[in-house]
Design a protein around this motif. Structure first.
Motif, PDB file in Angstrom:
ATOM      1  N   GLY A  40       4.715  -3.215   2.271  1.00 13.45           N
ATOM      2  CA  GLY A  40       5.029  -2.237   1.215  1.00 13.45           C
ATOM      3  C   GLY A  40       6.184  -2.670   0.325  1.00 13.45           C
ATOM      4  N   TRP A  41       7.272  -3.139   0.943  1.00  9.09           N
ATOM      5  CA  TRP A  41       8.472  -3.487   0.153  1.00  9.09           C
ATOM      6  C   TRP A  41       8.259  -4.718  -0.706  1.00  9.09           C
ATOM      7  N   GLN A  42       7.264  -5.537  -0.348  1.00  9.80           N
ATOM      8  CA  GLN A  42       7.045  -6.764  -1.123  1.00  9.80           C
ATOM      9  C   GLN A  42       6.239  -6.521  -2.391  1.00  9.80           C
ATOM     10  N   ILE A  43       5.494  -5.407  -2.421  1.00 10.43           N
ATOM     11  CA  ILE A  43       4.564  -5.233  -3.574  1.00 10.43           C
ATOM     12  C   ILE A  43       5.282  -4.986  -4.904  1.00 10.43           C
ATOM     13  N   THR A  44       6.096  -4.073  -5.195  1.00 10.90           N
ATOM     14  CA  THR A  44       6.813  -3.101  -4.402  1.00 10.90           C
ATOM     15  C   THR A  44       6.157  -1.713  -4.506  1.00 10.90           C
ATOM     16  N   LEU A  45       5.958  -1.071  -3.342  1.00 12.01           N
ATOM     17  CA  LEU A  45       5.448   0.294  -3.331  1.00 12.01           C
ATOM     18  C   LEU A  45       6.615   1.205  -2.968  1.00 12.01           C
ATOM     19  N   LYS A  46       7.090   1.940  -3.971  1.00  6.38           N
ATOM     20  CA  LYS A  46       8.280   2.782  -3.758  1.00  6.38           C
ATOM     21  C   LYS A  46       7.864   4.196  -3.371  1.00  6.38           C
ATOM     22  N   ASP A  58       4.906  -1.115  -8.447  1.00  7.73           N
ATOM     23  CA  ASP A  58       5.070  -2.165  -9.438  1.00  7.73           C
ATOM     24  C   ASP A  58       3.982  -3.211  -9.150  1.00  7.73           C
ATOM     25  N   SER A  59       2.945  -3.208  -9.957  1.00  5.09           N
ATOM     26  CA  SER A  59       1.772  -4.013  -9.610  1.00  5.09           C
ATOM     27  C   SER A  59       1.809  -5.436 -10.184  1.00  5.09           C
ATOM     28  N   LYS A  60       2.940  -5.809 -10.836  1.00 11.48           N
ATOM     29  CA  LYS A  60       2.994  -7.086 -11.552  1.00 11.48           C
ATOM     30  C   LYS A  60       2.666  -8.289 -10.646  1.00 11.48           C
ATOM     31  N   VAL A 115      -3.836  -8.964   0.895  1.00 14.48           N
ATOM     32  CA  VAL A 115      -4.104  -8.113   2.064  1.00 14.48           C
ATOM     33  C   VAL A 115      -2.861  -7.263   2.300  1.00 14.48           C
ATOM     34  N   ILE A 116      -2.962  -5.979   1.966  1.00 14.85           N
ATOM     35  CA  ILE A 116      -1.774  -5.121   1.920  1.00 14.85           C
ATOM     36  C   ILE A 116      -1.708  -4.219   3.151  1.00 14.85           C
ATOM     37  N   ALA A 117      -0.511  -4.164   3.746  1.00 17.44           N
ATOM     38  CA  ALA A 117      -0.284  -3.250   4.868  1.00 17.44           C
ATOM     39  C   ALA A 117      -0.268  -1.829   4.323  1.00 17.44           C
TER      40      ALA A 117
END
Ligand code: ADP
Ligand code: ASP
Ligand code: MG
Length: 413
Positions: free
Chosen positions: A97-103, A117-119, A132-134
């Protein structure tokens, strides 16, 4: 070329064999030329195990530490799926989550998504890499991991689909679509081709855990084409290969559904409790005195029944609440000065849902009659424009759901 989100739940990634089958579903879409973001849940049973571990460590644990622990299940499954995809020759990378970033907001344990932030994700998808997203996790304003509430990977998937403007969000699970009721308790349940957002929202919030409530809200608001389908079907099954879109149930707006039934589905929510306050003064403001302290204590109150007092001086009030809040609710009421408080924990709420109810009379009466013929006592009732909910003893759950399913003509032929 389309951009897709594919979400796989816990039973779909329960072991390595199933993860390999999931990988073949993903590879099929990649080979068809699509950009794919995958969202995974933890392997089946893992989140429960982690939740219990926290409870055993201390019943009153810190919500931030809980989040850090329970989010770890998805870290493992996303990494494993990335490895399996790579071994199949598919370029793939896992993301937390923190790497995507999904706040998220700061409600640790049941956080809501604030922003994605989908950049970085889009850059990788454009390179032809599978992300592959957790699921179930994000990062809160305090820079700590937050989880989205049980079943939250559905919400991660729909939110990511909205953020990257995916053509559709496919929720792969252990059933091949949304049924008229839980197919595990009513074998005659029928798969629905389409369900409206409103009905799916009512079904999910009434206990049909096939989709997390918040995921349906997001799909509705952002108009995400969301399908529920089976991960257990072989990835090269002709029903998939010969179709433009694999078979399943589409959650869509009401106007896309041509043949509208009066009743679309029956849902049930277990672990409900009922609390009764006897002989409270029948005076203006009494409801506020009861429900104010409950709200302050964050106790969810659902159905409320007030008995008309015979004397005009005193009345009885009954309400329902999740069984997990039962003790706390009684304690809160005692503290607020109500002594004659009693109740029962083993209850279930059964709900009849359908947009057709708006224009048809007598739907509720049919339910009451059918349940009375089976000798099932109704403790409380609430209705909305498209839903009737009935509180009964949990011992009658299956009988009530089957009876209602059949009386509204939902049984498969
Ligand atoms: P996942 O692990 O893939 O997220 P869930 O267990 O959360 O899967 O949700 C799928 C389950 O939802 C099914 O196994 C089924 O028992 C249950 N379910 C409840 N109501 C319904 C319904 N109306 N249609 C389909 N499944 C339902
Ligand atoms: N693994 C989490 C849970 O069991 C999230 C999910 O499966 O959607 O609740
Ligand atoms: Mg789920």
């Amino acid at each position: 070329m389309a951009r897709l989100v594919m979400k796989f739940g816990g039973t779909s990634v329960a072991d390595l064999d199933r993860i390999r089958r999931v990988a073949r579903h993903v590879k099929r879409e990649v080979d068809a030329g699509h950009q794919v973001a995958v969202v995974v849940s933890a392997m089946a049973g893992e989140t429960n195990r982690l939740v219990e571990l926290c409870r055993d460590a201390s019943p009153m644990h810190d919500a931030r530490e809980y989040d850090s622990i329970v989010a770890s299940g998805e870290q493992v499954s996303s990494g494993i799926l990335a490895i399996v995809l790579q071994a199949m020759g598919v370029d793939a990378r896992s993301w937390l989550g923190w790497q995507i970033t999904l706040k998220t907001d700061d409600a640790h344990g049941a956080a809501r998504i604030a922003d994605i932030d989908s950049k970085k994700l889009l850059e990788r998808l454009d390179m032809g890499q599978v992300a592959v997203i957790a699921g179930f996790q994000g990062i809160a304003p305090d820079d700590r991991i937050a989880t989205l509430g049980r079943g939250g990977s559905d919400t991660s998937a729909v939110a990511i689909a909205a953020a990257i403007e995916a053509e559709r969000c496919d929720i792969y699970t252990d059933v091949d679509g949304v049924y008229t009721t839980d197919p595990r308790i009513v074998p005659q349940a029928r798969r629905l081709d389409k369900v409206s957002f409103e009905e799916m929202l009512e079904m999910a919030s009434s206990g049909a855990k096939v989709l997390q409530v918040r995921s349906v809200e997001l799909a509705h608001v952002y108009n995400v084409r969301t399908f529920v389908r089976s991960s257990f079907t072989a990835p090269d099954d002709p029903s998939i290969l010969n179709a433009d879109i694999p078979p399943g149930t589409l959650i869509c707006s009401e106007d896309e559904i041509v043949e509208q039934q009066v009743v679309t589905g029956i849902a049930y929510a277990k672990d409900e409790a009922q609390i009764s306050l006897r002989r409270v003064p029948d005076t203006p403001g009494i409801a506020a005195k009861i429900f104010g302290p409950l709200a302050d204590a964050n106790i969810n109150v659902d159905m409320i029944v007030q008995i008309v007092s015979e004397s005009g001086n005193e009345t009885d009030i009954t309400f329902s609440t999740p069984a997990s809040d039962f003790e706390r609710a009684i304690e809160t009421l005692n503290k607020a000065g109500f002594d004659d408080v009693g109740g029962d924990k083993g209850l279930v709420k059964v709900s009849v849902i359908g947009v057709g109810m708006r224009s048809h009379a007598g739907v509720a009466a049919t339910a009451f009659k059918a349940l009375s013929q089976k000798g099932i006592n109704i403790i409380a009732i609430t209705t909305s424009e498209i839903k009737i909910s009935i509180l009964i003893d949990a011992a009658y759950t299956e009988l009530a759901v089957r009876t209602l399913h059949s009386v509204y003509g939902l049984d498969a032929e």
